[in-house]
Write an enzyme that holds these catalytic residues in place. Structure first.
Site, PDB file in Angstrom:
ATOM      1  N   SER A 172       0.898  -2.648  -0.800  1.00  0.00           N
ATOM      2  CA  SER A 172       0.792  -1.611   0.226  1.00  0.00           C
ATOM      3  C   SER A 172       1.193  -2.201   1.561  1.00  0.00           C
ATOM      4  O   SER A 172       1.187  -3.425   1.748  1.00  0.00           O
ATOM      5  CB  SER A 172      -0.659  -1.104   0.294  1.00  0.00           C
ATOM      6  OG  SER A 172      -0.883  -0.302   1.432  1.00  0.00           O
ATOM      7  N   TYR A 229     -10.042  -1.974   1.082  1.00  0.00           N
ATOM      8  CA  TYR A 229      -8.734  -1.835   0.439  1.00  0.00           C
ATOM      9  C   TYR A 229      -7.763  -2.901   0.955  1.00  0.00           C
ATOM     10  O   TYR A 229      -7.021  -3.520   0.177  1.00  0.00           O
ATOM     11  CB  TYR A 229      -8.196  -0.434   0.715  1.00  0.00           C
ATOM     12  CG  TYR A 229      -6.924  -0.079  -0.010  1.00  0.00           C
ATOM     13  CD1 TYR A 229      -6.948   0.285  -1.350  1.00  0.00           C
ATOM     14  CD2 TYR A 229      -5.694  -0.078   0.653  1.00  0.00           C
ATOM     15  CE1 TYR A 229      -5.784   0.636  -2.017  1.00  0.00           C
ATOM     16  CE2 TYR A 229      -4.524   0.276  -0.006  1.00  0.00           C
ATOM     17  CZ  TYR A 229      -4.574   0.628  -1.332  1.00  0.00           C
ATOM     18  OH  TYR A 229      -3.416   0.964  -1.984  1.00  0.00           O
TER      19      TYR A 229
END
Length: 272
Positions: free
Chosen positions: A130, A143
């Protein structure tokens, strides 16, 4: 026919990648947690296996069943979930839970397929990271931590696999249309006691609205098909790149991390 095992095929990038690769002639082994999603993938003429990355037994059974289906040429580690909330409100158990799925389970599954790739003399491992594996932003600490860890583990694995015929590749998407925000709500409600937080007002003004109120796409958001196309390119390129960056925010984050001082990066993160 080449075979790929893809994790997290219930929605978003995993689902679109499974469909995109199947149309491109790959035999797809799609993994999901829920029975309804597994039945849906089978209805689309994919092979489908249950997988809960947070459960070591589930990972072991999935790997054994996948290998029993015949040679596997590639693994796409896509499955992950988010646990939004301020870092100071994140309990140890919540952080452990997200690492079990996003990192430990992914690592476990990868290790179980590497001997098969070694025996074949070839294989592709694609880890979907990501933009938050490059930079951190508020409310995403859990995250971010898993994606930073995944990036580091992937870099070392890539170096160590040199000369084995196994390519290890990172996909670094930015905003992609998916259900990750909606899917994060149960984790948020389980682990974050926001009402007892000194940031309760900030939760009401910011995070709660983003989680619970419908809104349009994020700025620069691309459809999941854009990520699926990059995954296909990474799998089929004769000489795949170590990293594939997707969306403008990812490119900007990489440039910013290299060129900007930490204070400037922090300022941009707060504005995000």
């Amino acid at each position: 026919m080449r075979t790929v095992l893809i994790t997290g095929c219930s929605s978003g990038i995993g689902l679109d990648a499974a469909r995109h690769l199947a149309r491109a002639g790959w035999r797809v082994i799609a993994t999901c947690r829920g029975d309804a999603d597994l039945d849906a993938r089978r209805a689309e003429r994919m092979l489908a296996l249950p997988l809960d990355l947070s459960d070591p037994e589930s990972v072991a059974v999935c790997a054994d069943k996948a290998l029993a289906l015949g040679p596997i040429d590639a693994l796409v580690n896509n499955a992950a979930f988010a646990l939004p909330g301020a870092v100071e409100d994140l309990p140890r158990e919540g952080l452990r839970a997200i690492f079990e799925a996003n990192l430990f389970g992914t690592h476990d599954l990868t290790r179980r397929l590497i001997p098969h790739f070694r025996q074949q003399g070839a294989g592709r491992i694609v880890n979907v990271s990501s933009v938050l594996g490059l930079v951190g932003i508020p409310w995403r600490g859990a995250y971010v931590a898993t994606k930073f860890a995944l990036e580091g583990l992937t870099d070392v694995l890539r170096i160590e696999m040199r000369g084995t015929g196994i390519s290890v590749i990172l996909i670094q998407p930015g905003p992609i249309t998916s259900r990750i925000r909606a899917n994060s709500i149960p984790h948020f409600e389980r682990w974050i006691d926001w009402q007892a937080s000194p940031r309760a007002g900030q939760y009401r003004d910011s995070l709660l609205r983003r989680l619970y109120e419908p809104g349009g796409p994020d700025r620069f958001e691309l459809p999941a098909s854009a990520a699926a196309a990059v995954i296909l390119r990474a799998l089929e390129s004769p000489r795949p790149r170590a990293r594939y960056r997707l969306t403008r925010p990812t490119t900007m984050a990489e440039i910013g991390r290299r060129l900007l001082p930490t204070a400037a990066l922090d300022w941009f993160a707060r504005r995000s």
